[in-house]
Design an enzyme around this catalytic site. Structure first.
Site, PDB file in Angstrom:
ATOM      1  N   CYS A  42       0.843  -1.207   0.000  1.00 42.84           N
ATOM      2  CA  CYS A  42       0.000   0.000   0.000  1.00 42.84           C
ATOM      3  C   CYS A  42       0.877   1.256   0.000  1.00 42.84           C
ATOM      4  CB  CYS A  42      -0.968  -0.053   1.185  1.00 42.84           C
ATOM      5  SG  CYS A  42      -2.242   1.243   1.169  1.00 42.84           S
ATOM      6  N   ILE A  43       0.732   2.129   0.995  1.00 42.31           N
ATOM      7  CA  ILE A  43       1.578   3.323   1.035  1.00 42.31           C
ATOM      8  C   ILE A  43       3.043   2.939   1.219  1.00 42.31           C
ATOM      9  CG2 ILE A  43       1.277   3.682   3.511  1.00 42.31           C
ATOM     10  CD1 ILE A  43       1.414   6.637   3.083  1.00 42.31           C
TER      11      ILE A  43
END
Length: 592
Positions: free
Chosen positions: A329-330
């Site tokens: 994800c991030i």
């Protein structure tokens, strides 16, 4: 006694129960008010909903033909529904005018199909929902941002108005109320009061038994040690479970929006345990839960003091200068920034990169884009600057809105209308274990990536004074995205894969942002697509992709082995002269 008489008696009984518990409700409410904390003042319309719906209304009025068409379709459906309901009341068999979608779990109780009254309510709601959502989505003369916001919030309203969310139109709740003489409603009211935050006055619906799990005790139990730490993270190195391991270690960079142990929940679904069993020396970053003391930390600090510091520590722990890295994800966005920075500074210590559901190009942000505009960011930044951080509970509430039927209303019905206690579920425990975000970092992330989409541009972000360019990344890369991802839509992650200059393998898994990633082979669930090169539009890639059964993990393992080096005697944490700080999962994961 006829069926009608029996139903009449049930209604009389229900009325008596409701009257009896009214007094108990009053006592509970008085107790709640006496302990209620002082909530903050009302917020202005920072979402811009007023302006959004004014523009939508103007558009609809300027297109009366489309509005008339939508109304005609709804009227036709209503007419057919009335005719079918009348036939059903006479005992005739009919086909539903409208059925719930395959993923809609709200109408599973048998009465929604078998009882004419509830079948009518269900279909009437679905037809009405279709009409409302169709009218809002079928506009083409307002900007895409405004249209997306109108559609999102209209869907929230439609979901909230579902008959499953109300006592008198939910057969399961009515049945439970009659059977328990209203005890479910009393228990539900107590659950509701208990879920009110005494400090803020806000409702926080419990999704699981938050006392049922403890990291290091019954979740996050894969054996390992903390071998490095600074003020941003602890580095965990896991004990080997094989006699020999691959030469090149594997470093995992999870998102700092949540805690890392989604990758190590239970032994049967732990990706970390599985990777150790495949012969990897696995390192994982466990991010700190920051407070106001780290308010000044920016995105570039997460590169230099986070991922680059972790690469240094892995190299020192193993003596290897080439490592494989995963970003989730991030964490994958951070991985892209790190690779571009290393490329710009002539650092070639990364052998391969794997991106789990990660956005690099933010052209398609999904429903999260609804919350990102100048007005909303200014309001958020004002709050963050006062605190020094963004509260993880607020972030979690935002993510829950993206799947409100599954993550809000289903628990509302279970906890408050059925009066049931939350059940223990490891994934939901992790989901509720939210983390804070440093104010400056979060502001940079939202503005540079989501609002302006500058991260994809050369020089759109600088790290330690060095402008970076993600298109210069030449490291071999593996992208795993998922078809039903509501946080990082796969069409958007695909655009990011196209930006890189090195060889890229793009894989598309079934299911969503978490379940599609945490999909162990033994479960034999879902499936995944492999396809051609990413030199074509996403839709064309999908049309030419091949669907495989089961987990994508073995496919990734086969790809990863190309860059893992030969086998060597297994390494143990604390080797190569490194000091062991404490046992995994470490202390950062337990920070409140």
């Amino acid at each position: 006694m006829t069926k009608a008489q029996q139903e009449g008696q049930s209604l009389d009984k229900l009325a008596g129960i409701m009257a009896d518990i009214a007094g108990h409700y009053n006592d509970l409410i008085q107790d709640f008010l006496s302990h209620q904390g002082q909530a903050g003042g009302t917020n202005p319309d920072v979402t811009g909903l007023g302006r959004t719906y004014l523009e939508l209304s103007a558009s609809l009025m300027q297109n009366p033909g489309k509005l008339f068409e939508a109304q005609t379709q709804a009227w036709t459906a209503y007419t057919n529904l009335w005719l079918n309901s009348a036939k059903a009341m006479l005992g005739e068999e009919t086909s539903p005018v409208r059925e719930p979608g395959t993923g809609d779990r709200r109408f599973r109780h048998a009465a929604w199909d078998e009882h004419p009254f509830f079948s009518f309510i269900k279909q009437s709601y679905l037809v009405t929902a279709d009409a409302i959502l169709s009218a809002v989505s079928d506009v083409d003369d307002i900007d895409q941002k405004t249209a997306g916001k109108a559609q999102f919030y209209t869907r929230q309203f439609v979901d909230a108005m579902s008959p499953t969310n109300f006592l008198l139109t939910n057969p399961e709740v009515l049945e439970a109320t009659l059977d328990s003489k209203g005890e479910n409603l009393l228990k539900g009211m107590q659950n509701f009061i208990d879920d009110i935050d005494a400090e803020t006055g806000l409702l926080r619906i419990k999704m699981t038994d938050e006392q049922a799990f403890e990291p290091g005790v019954n979740i996050a139990v894969t054996p390992g040690k903390v071998v490095f730490q600074n003020d941003l993270f602890q580095l965990l190195q896991y004990e080997p479970s094989t006699g020999k391991t691959f030469r090149k270690p594997l470093l995992i960079m999870p998102p700092w929006i949540n805690k890392y142990y989604v990758l190590d929940l239970q032994p049967q679904n732990s990706m970390i345990k599985w990777l150790v069993e495949q012969g990897h020396t696995v390192f994982v970053i466990s991010w700190v839960n920051p407070d106001e003391k780290l308010a000044h930390k920016d995105f570039e600090h997460y590169v230099t003091e986070g991922s680059v510091a972790a690469i240094d520590a892995v190299e020192q722990a193993t003596g290897e200068s080439g490592i494989n890295i995963v970003g989730y994800c991030i964490g994958g966005t951070l991985l892209a920034a790190t690779l571009a920075y290393l490329q710009a500074t002539g650092d070639a210590r990364v052998a391969s990169a794997t991106f789990f559901v990660s956005l690099i190009d933010f052209s398609i942000p999904g429903d999260l884009g609804v919350f990102i505009d100048e007005q909303q960011l200014e309001s958020l930044e004002q709050t963050m600057n006062e605190r020094g951080y963004h509260d993880g509970k607020e972030m979690a509430a935002t993510f829950n809105l993206l799947r409100s039927n599954d993550l809000i209303w289903s628990f509302y019905v279970r906890n408050y209308l059925l009066g049931k206690d939350p059940f223990p579920f490891d994934l939901l425990y992790w989901n509720a274990d939210s983390t804070r975000l440093p104010a400056r970092m979060h502001s940079t992330y939202l503005r540079t990536m989501y609002l302006k989409n500058e991260f994809r541009e050369p020089g759109g972000l600088s790290v330690a004074g060095t402008p970076i360019d993600v298109s210069t990344i030449r490291v071999p890369a593996y992208f795993i995205s998922t078809e039903e991802d509501h946080i990082a839509p796969w069409e958007g992650t695909y655009l990011g894969a196209q930006l890189l200059s090195g060889p890229v393998k793009f894989v598309l898994g079934k299911s969503g942002h978490i379940a599609g990633v945490i999909n162990p082979p033994d479960a034999q669930k879902y499936g995944y697509y492999t396809g051609p090169d990413v030199d074509r539009p996403a839709a064309e890639w999908h049309d030419n992709a091949e669907l495989h059964p089961g987990s994508w993990w073995p496919d990734w393992q086969a790809w990863l082995e190309q860059f893992a080096g030969g086998k060597i005697p297994a390494r143990t944490p604390g080797g190569n002269g490194r000091t062991v700080i404490e046992d995994a999962p470490g202390s950062y994961i337990k920070m409140p």
